[in-house]
Design an enzyme around this catalytic site. Structure first.
Site, PDB file in Angstrom:
ATOM      1  N   ASP A 100      -2.024 -17.121 -21.842  1.00 57.50           N
ATOM      2  CA  ASP A 100      -1.905 -17.762 -22.875  1.00 57.50           C
ATOM      3  C   ASP A 100      -2.253 -19.192 -22.811  1.00 57.50           C
ATOM      4  OD1 ASP A 100       0.145 -17.863 -21.264  1.00 57.50           O
ATOM      5  OD2 ASP A 100       1.754 -18.395 -22.563  1.00 57.50           O
ATOM      6  N   GLU A 166       2.942 -16.710 -20.978  1.00 54.29           N
ATOM      7  CA  GLU A 166       3.880 -17.218 -19.527  1.00 54.29           C
ATOM      8  C   GLU A 166       4.384 -18.642 -19.987  1.00 54.29           C
ATOM      9  OE1 GLU A 166       4.911 -20.062 -16.369  1.00 54.29           O
ATOM     10  OE2 GLU A 166       3.125 -20.371 -17.820  1.00 54.29           O
TER      11      GLU A 166
END
Length: 427
Positions: A100, A166
């Site tokens: 991400d 994350e």
């Protein structure tokens, strides 16, 4: 004569150390360097926020399928898991990369700069890989390609975990390592050990940093809601100012770190990163909201700090005539590197990077949800250099100027590939 013999022996020893990487692993890693960089630039130019990594996941899955892997998509919403069976039966090792990006508008002067924009928490923001997760994806895709061409050396199974969110899922959503674990990512086949890396903008290219035991902090997200009494800005005495109360709370929270926390044991941090209140210059508003984080590296200190925050926030608000509540959400545990696994696998990293380039580091107050994997199976998480040789002071992670030197990516591919082979063959 004795000195000459000693020098020769040292040279032989150093040569052996430098050749610990399998020649085929080395050759393939170096041959695909341009491909790894191309992947990285594509992900960098097309970043996606947590739990929204739809196109990123498609590209990862397509690559793994092209290598003949068994691939599972939509794990923990947008995660991808690939499985590579070796030529012999054995244990299972997992390699993980986070995928991400962040709500940060990029200012780095690169031709593949992100110009993506989106809405995050009701605010229009730029999106960029301001923490280097784009490099993590590319490195693990590279390792997947290397290992797919070395199945004869793999005694067991390699599980490639491409993890979303994350940086934390959006409010009200599940995500990240926790959700992957909940959905069984460490099962079928059961993972025996897991490895992960993080690019570091402040560590020179070619260098690796590591620490056995606690290496990154437990992270709490907190939300403070302050209630006052709205009034005209010209007559503050006729109301209760939640902005003033918020300022006093922020000031008070820092005394917990400076006066209550035993910092000689471990570092700790309290940060307020967002404050929202009011709509107009001449109106004292009714309420305020603050969002922040707590970072701790010691379980007892974590309990002490959270306990004091729970006491202090409502008390300060009451002292100024208002009310306040505080709630916590745990985002990561302490990233704990198994000392046994570190000792076992450190020679692999030293043999590839060179012992002089592998440095024992201190713990950091950054957080990583890789820690949740480590609560279940032994894990080893290390830092890979991404700082250019000509850079004096590198921009920090999570900033608009964040920059990574791509010449360090191939070292990451070599290390992740060889760690998998060596771990499985050490059974």
């Amino acid at each position: 004569m004795k000195n000459n013999i000693l020098i020769v022996l040292l040279l032989i020893f150093c040569t052996v150390e430098a050749q610990k990487i399998d020649p085929k692993v080395k050759e393939i890693s170096e041959n695909i360097e341009s491909k790894v960089i191309e992947w990285r630039r594509d992900f960098h130019q097309n970043p996606e926020l947590s739990n929204r990594e739809f196109e990123t996941a498609k590209k990862i899955a397509k690559h793994l399928k092209s290598l003949g892997f068994s691939v599972t998509e939509n794990v923990a919403k947008t995660g991808v898991v690939g499985i590579l069976e070796g030529s012999q039966k054995g244990k299972t090792v997992a390699l993980r990369a986070d995928i991400d990006a962040l709500p940060v508008t990029e200012r780095a002067d690169v031709p593949f700069k992100s110009v993506v924009k989106t809405t995050f928490l009701d605010t229009e923001v730029g999106v960029s890989h301001a923490c280097g997760h784009d490099t993590h994806i590319a490195i693990l895709m590279g390792a997947a390609e290397v290992l797919s061409k070395n199945k004869d050396k793999i005694k067991g199974t390699v599980k490639f975990i491409f993890q979303p969110a994350e940086e934390g899922p959006p409010p009200g959503e599940e995500g990240g390592a926790k959700l992957m674990i909940k959905e069984g990512v460490l099962k079928n086949p059961d993972v025996d050990a897991i490895f992960g890396l993080h690019i570091n903008s402040g560590t020179p290219v070619g260098m690796v940093k590591y620490k056995p035991g606690g290496t990154m902090a437990a992270v709490e997200r907190f939300v403070i809601n302050v209630k006052g009494k709205q009034t005209h800005g010209s007559a503050p005495w006729s109301g209760t100012d939640p902005i003033l109360i918020s300022a006093k709370i922020i000031d008070g929270l820092q005394t917990i770190i400076s006066r209550d926390a035993p910092l000689v044991n471990e570092a700790a941090v309290i940060t307020v990163g967002k404050i929202t209140s009011g709509v107009r210059f001449n109106i004292i508003p009714e309420s305020a909201e603050m969002i922040g984080t707590v970072r701790t590296l010691d379980t007892q200190m974590r309990e002490l700090i959270i306990g004091r925050m729970n006491e202090m926030v409502p008390a300060i608000a009451k002292a100024y005539g208002g009310e306040a509540t505080i709630t916590f959400q745990n985002n990561t545990s302490i990233t704990y590197n198994s000392p046994k696994l570190v000792k076992q696998m450190l020679p692999t990293i030293e043999g590839i990077a060179g012992k002089q380039n592998v440095v024992l580091s201190k713990a950091t107050t950054g957080g990583e949800d890789f820690s949740y994997f480590q609560e279940i199976v032994p894990g080893f998480y290390f830092f890979l250099g991404g700082k250019s040789p000509d850079t004096k002071k590198a921009p920090s992670h999570h900033t608009p100027e964040f920059y990574i030197d791509e010449s360090g990516l191939t070292l990451g591919v070599k290390i992740m590939s060889q760690l998998a082979i060596d771990y499985l063959n050490a059974q």
